[in-house]
Design a protein around this motif. Structure first.
Motif, PDB file in Angstrom:
ATOM      1  N   SER A  63     -10.101  -0.167   1.959  1.00  0.00           N
ATOM      2  CA  SER A  63     -11.299   0.183   2.768  1.00  0.00           C
ATOM      3  C   SER A  63     -12.257   1.317   2.247  1.00  0.00           C
ATOM      4  CB  SER A  63     -10.805   0.497   4.219  1.00  0.00           C
ATOM      5  OG  SER A  63      -9.884   1.926   3.843  1.00  0.00           O
ATOM      6  N   THR A  64     -11.876   1.830   1.293  1.00  0.00           N
ATOM      7  CA  THR A  64     -12.777   2.862   0.762  1.00  0.00           C
ATOM      8  C   THR A  64     -13.344   2.327  -0.720  1.00  0.00           C
ATOM      9  OG1 THR A  64     -10.619   3.895  -0.465  1.00  0.00           O
ATOM     10  CG2 THR A  64     -11.234   4.838   1.735  1.00  0.00           C
ATOM     11  N   ILE A  65     -13.330   1.222  -0.951  1.00  0.00           N
ATOM     12  CA  ILE A  65     -13.880   0.680  -2.068  1.00  0.00           C
ATOM     13  C   ILE A  65     -15.237   1.020  -2.162  1.00  0.00           C
ATOM     14  CG2 ILE A  65     -14.281  -1.516  -1.169  1.00  0.00           C
ATOM     15  CD1 ILE A  65     -13.525  -2.986  -3.826  1.00  0.00           C
ATOM     16  N   SER A  66     -15.884   1.200  -3.359  1.00  0.00           N
ATOM     17  CA  SER A  66     -17.221   1.543  -3.453  1.00  0.00           C
ATOM     18  C   SER A  66     -17.942   0.176  -4.142  1.00  0.00           C
ATOM     19  CB  SER A  66     -17.429   2.682  -4.526  1.00  0.00           C
ATOM     20  OG  SER A  66     -17.035   2.235  -5.645  1.00  0.00           O
ATOM     21  N   GLY A  67     -19.350   0.179  -4.015  1.00  0.00           N
ATOM     22  CA  GLY A  67     -20.086  -1.000  -4.358  1.00  0.00           C
ATOM     23  C   GLY A  67     -19.736  -1.525  -5.901  1.00  0.00           C
ATOM     24  N   ASN A  68     -19.365  -0.649  -6.876  1.00  0.00           N
ATOM     25  CA  ASN A  68     -19.264  -0.930  -8.157  1.00  0.00           C
ATOM     26  C   ASN A  68     -17.854  -1.292  -8.614  1.00  0.00           C
ATOM     27  OD1 ASN A  68     -22.057  -0.613  -8.721  1.00  0.00           O
ATOM     28  ND2 ASN A  68     -21.740   1.547  -9.164  1.00  0.00           N
TER      29      ASN A  68
ATOM     30  N   ARG B  88     -15.826  -6.422   1.845  1.00  0.00           N
ATOM     31  CA  ARG B  88     -15.097  -6.210   0.434  1.00  0.00           C
ATOM     32  C   ARG B  88     -13.929  -4.921   0.772  1.00  0.00           C
ATOM     33  NH1 ARG B  88     -16.079  -5.185  -4.581  1.00  0.00           N
ATOM     34  NH2 ARG B  88     -16.823  -3.154  -4.288  1.00  0.00           N
ATOM     35  N   LYS B  89     -13.521  -4.824   2.203  1.00  0.00           N
ATOM     36  CA  LYS B  89     -12.421  -3.906   2.388  1.00  0.00           C
ATOM     37  C   LYS B  89     -11.137  -4.574   2.338  1.00  0.00           C
ATOM     38  CE  LYS B  89     -15.336  -1.044   5.461  1.00  0.00           C
ATOM     39  NZ  LYS B  89     -15.521  -0.219   6.408  1.00  0.00           N
ATOM     40  N   SER B  90     -10.914  -5.625   2.274  1.00  0.00           N
ATOM     41  CA  SER B  90      -9.784  -6.379   1.915  1.00  0.00           C
ATOM     42  C   SER B  90      -9.808  -7.653   0.949  1.00  0.00           C
ATOM     43  CB  SER B  90      -9.072  -6.608   3.271  1.00  0.00           C
ATOM     44  OG  SER B  90      -9.720  -7.672   3.951  1.00  0.00           O
ATOM     45  N   SER B  91      -8.888  -7.976   0.543  1.00  0.00           N
ATOM     46  CA  SER B  91      -8.725  -9.137  -0.224  1.00  0.00           C
ATOM     47  C   SER B  91      -7.446  -9.874  -0.212  1.00  0.00           C
ATOM     48  CB  SER B  91      -8.990  -8.936  -1.791  1.00  0.00           C
ATOM     49  OG  SER B  91      -8.064  -7.920  -2.343  1.00  0.00           O
TER      50      SER B  91
ATOM     51  N   ILE C 154      -5.337  -3.663  -7.422  1.00  0.00           N
ATOM     52  CA  ILE C 154      -5.933  -2.347  -8.167  1.00  0.00           C
ATOM     53  C   ILE C 154      -7.368  -2.523  -8.090  1.00  0.00           C
ATOM     54  CG2 ILE C 154      -6.237  -1.297 -10.293  1.00  0.00           C
ATOM     55  CD1 ILE C 154      -3.767  -2.433 -11.345  1.00  0.00           C
ATOM     56  N   VAL C 155      -8.025  -1.241  -7.605  1.00  0.00           N
ATOM     57  CA  VAL C 155      -9.280  -1.325  -7.403  1.00  0.00           C
ATOM     58  C   VAL C 155      -9.954  -0.421  -8.255  1.00  0.00           C
ATOM     59  CG1 VAL C 155     -11.232  -0.477  -5.958  1.00  0.00           C
ATOM     60  CG2 VAL C 155      -9.366  -1.938  -5.145  1.00  0.00           C
ATOM     61  N   ARG C 156     -10.781  -0.883  -9.530  1.00  0.00           N
ATOM     62  CA  ARG C 156     -11.187   0.086 -10.348  1.00  0.00           C
ATOM     63  C   ARG C 156     -12.722  -0.019 -10.771  1.00  0.00           C
ATOM     64  NH1 ARG C 156      -9.080  -1.489 -16.415  1.00  0.00           N
ATOM     65  NH2 ARG C 156     -10.042  -3.459 -16.494  1.00  0.00           N
TER      66      ARG C 156
ATOM     67  N   ASP D 133     -10.550   5.933  -8.609  1.00  0.00           N
ATOM     68  CA  ASP D 133     -10.396   4.769  -7.939  1.00  0.00           C
ATOM     69  C   ASP D 133      -9.936   4.725  -6.655  1.00  0.00           C
ATOM     70  OD1 ASP D 133      -9.092   3.539 -11.364  1.00  0.00           O
ATOM     71  OD2 ASP D 133     -11.206   3.920 -10.626  1.00  0.00           O
ATOM     72  N   ALA D 134     -10.601   3.700  -5.936  1.00  0.00           N
ATOM     73  CA  ALA D 134     -10.017   3.639  -4.522  1.00  0.00           C
ATOM     74  C   ALA D 134      -8.665   3.407  -4.371  1.00  0.00           C
ATOM     75  CB  ALA D 134     -11.043   2.470  -3.938  1.00  0.00           C
ATOM     76  N   LYS D 135      -8.155   3.713  -3.268  1.00  0.00           N
ATOM     77  CA  LYS D 135      -6.757   3.548  -2.956  1.00  0.00           C
ATOM     78  C   LYS D 135      -6.501   2.143  -2.270  1.00  0.00           C
ATOM     79  CE  LYS D 135      -3.041   5.419  -0.213  1.00  0.00           C
ATOM     80  NZ  LYS D 135      -1.973   5.430  -1.196  1.00  0.00           N
ATOM     81  N   THR D 136      -5.418   1.429  -2.709  1.00  0.00           N
ATOM     82  CA  THR D 136      -5.066  -0.012  -2.136  1.00  0.00           C
ATOM     83  C   THR D 136      -3.842   0.322  -1.167  1.00  0.00           C
ATOM     84  OG1 THR D 136      -3.905  -0.699  -3.789  1.00  0.00           O
ATOM     85  CG2 THR D 136      -6.162  -0.920  -4.046  1.00  0.00           C
ATOM     86  N   THR D 137      -3.818  -0.644  -0.105  1.00  0.00           N
ATOM     87  CA  THR D 137      -2.596  -0.655   0.729  1.00  0.00           C
ATOM     88  C   THR D 137      -2.093  -2.197   0.726  1.00  0.00           C
ATOM     89  OG1 THR D 137      -3.289   1.024   2.102  1.00  0.00           O
ATOM     90  CG2 THR D 137      -1.672  -0.164   2.895  1.00  0.00           C
ATOM     91  N   GLN D 138      -0.770  -2.332   0.181  1.00  0.00           N
ATOM     92  CA  GLN D 138      -0.138  -3.580   0.254  1.00  0.00           C
ATOM     93  C   GLN D 138       1.185  -3.706   0.925  1.00  0.00           C
ATOM     94  OE1 GLN D 138      -0.606  -3.609  -4.487  1.00  0.00           O
ATOM     95  NE2 GLN D 138      -0.208  -5.749  -3.719  1.00  0.00           N
ATOM     96  N   PRO D 139       1.655  -4.824   1.473  1.00  0.00           N
ATOM     97  CA  PRO D 139       2.881  -4.745   2.054  1.00  0.00           C
ATOM     98  C   PRO D 139       3.883  -4.581   1.161  1.00  0.00           C
ATOM     99  CG  PRO D 139       1.858  -7.008   2.212  1.00  0.00           C
ATOM    100  CD  PRO D 139       0.909  -6.018   1.718  1.00  0.00           C
ATOM    101  N   THR D 140       5.175  -4.102   1.621  1.00  0.00           N
ATOM    102  CA  THR D 140       6.101  -4.084   0.402  1.00  0.00           C
ATOM    103  C   THR D 140       6.834  -5.062   0.130  1.00  0.00           C
ATOM    104  OG1 THR D 140       6.761  -1.694   1.867  1.00  0.00           O
ATOM    105  CG2 THR D 140       8.328  -2.578   0.259  1.00  0.00           C
ATOM    106  N   SER D 141       6.950  -5.873   0.948  1.00  0.00           N
ATOM    107  CA  SER D 141       7.554  -6.957   0.519  1.00  0.00           C
ATOM    108  C   SER D 141       7.214  -8.450   1.161  1.00  0.00           C
ATOM    109  CB  SER D 141       9.242  -7.236   0.467  1.00  0.00           C
ATOM    110  OG  SER D 141       9.609  -7.218   1.786  1.00  0.00           O
ATOM    111  N   MET D 142       7.376  -9.552   0.678  1.00  0.00           N
ATOM    112  CA  MET D 142       7.135 -10.922   1.350  1.00  0.00           C
ATOM    113  C   MET D 142       7.889 -12.056   0.899  1.00  0.00           C
ATOM    114  SD  MET D 142       2.804 -10.818   1.211  1.00  0.00           S
ATOM    115  CE  MET D 142       2.798 -12.405   2.376  1.00  0.00           C
TER     116      MET D 142
END
Lengths: 114, 120
Positions: A25-30, A68-71, A89-91, A1-10
């Motif tokens: 950014s490393t998400i694959s097509g499926n 699809r590199k961010s959401s 989560i990307v999966r 599964d691709a890695k995700t990056t999120q801000p620590t807090s908001m």
């Protein structure tokens, strides 16, 4: 599964929209983008998921960029009860040999203020 | 309440003792997952059952850990000879495992409230 990056807090004011970003950014097509949240002392709760198109349900909206590199997860009118840790989560879909296990990062701590 | 239930909610034990946790999934959910969550971290996958078959185990699941789902309904997670590093929240989740053809995914996981283990 691709890695995700999120801000620590908001932070967010009650009644305003909360916009939670996620980079994958490393998400694959499926691979799908999923969002869960975890309110203190409770188990995680499913919010929404999507592949390419923007999605909306009764809880939130999910905006996925064209590449699809961010959401962004949008809570349109945040309430105090939305204070929680939000996980992006990307999966792959949970079919075949992929059993659907979730790989959680550290998530974003969203605090909604009165 | 038709959600996922876990018992006990809290467990305090001394190092070296054995503990067992129970998870009752949503009825008719054939998929059951165990996760572990330490303070400040997201949950980590431990193991997965489809009906009574244990199909995947994480490397986090040392030989002191064993999980069962004997009749494809409730599941138990046992930790033998507990260590202080086992202190964590143990979460159970279940899903129907039925494909959503419109979304090309399977039904989502519903989590229980967790069992908080403290090893002294």
């Amino acid at each position: 599964d691709a890695k995700t990056t999120q801000p620590t807090s908001m932070d967010c004011a009650e009644g305003r929209a909360a916009n939670l970003p996620c980079n994958h950014s490393t998400i694959s097509g499926n691979e799908y983008v999923y969002w869960y949240r975890q309110i203190h002392s409770q188990g995680p709760q499913y919010i929404i998921h999507g592949l390419k198109n923007n999605e909306t349900n009764e809880m939130a909206s999910l905006i996925i960029t064209e590449d699809r590199k961010s959401s962004t997860l949008i809570l349109p009118h945040a309430t105090l009860r939305d204070t929680a840790v939000y996980y992006c989560i990307v999966r792959f879909p949970a079919g075949g040999t992929s059993y659907g296990k979730l790989t959680f990062g550290q998530g974003t701590i969203l605090t909604v203020h009165p | 309440d038709t959600g996922v239930s876990q018992d006990p909610r809290h467990k305090i034990t001394k190092r070296g003792q054995n503990v067992t946790f129970r998870c009752d999934p949503i009825s008719e959910h054939n998929r059951l997952y165990w996760y572990r969550q330490t303070l400040g971290q997201g949950p980590e996958f431990l193991t997965y059952f489809q009906n009574e078959a244990q199909l995947e185990k994480s490397r986090l699941l040392s030989d002191r850990f064993s999980a069962e789902r004997p009749k494809g309904s409730f599941s138990t997670l046992e930790i033998q000879r507990t260590e202080q590093g086992d202190s964590a929240m143990y979460l159970c989740a279940s899903s129907l495992g039925q494909r959503d053809f419109a979304k090309h995914t399977y039904n989502e996981q519903f989590f229980g409230p967790g069992t908080r283990l403290t090893v002294l």
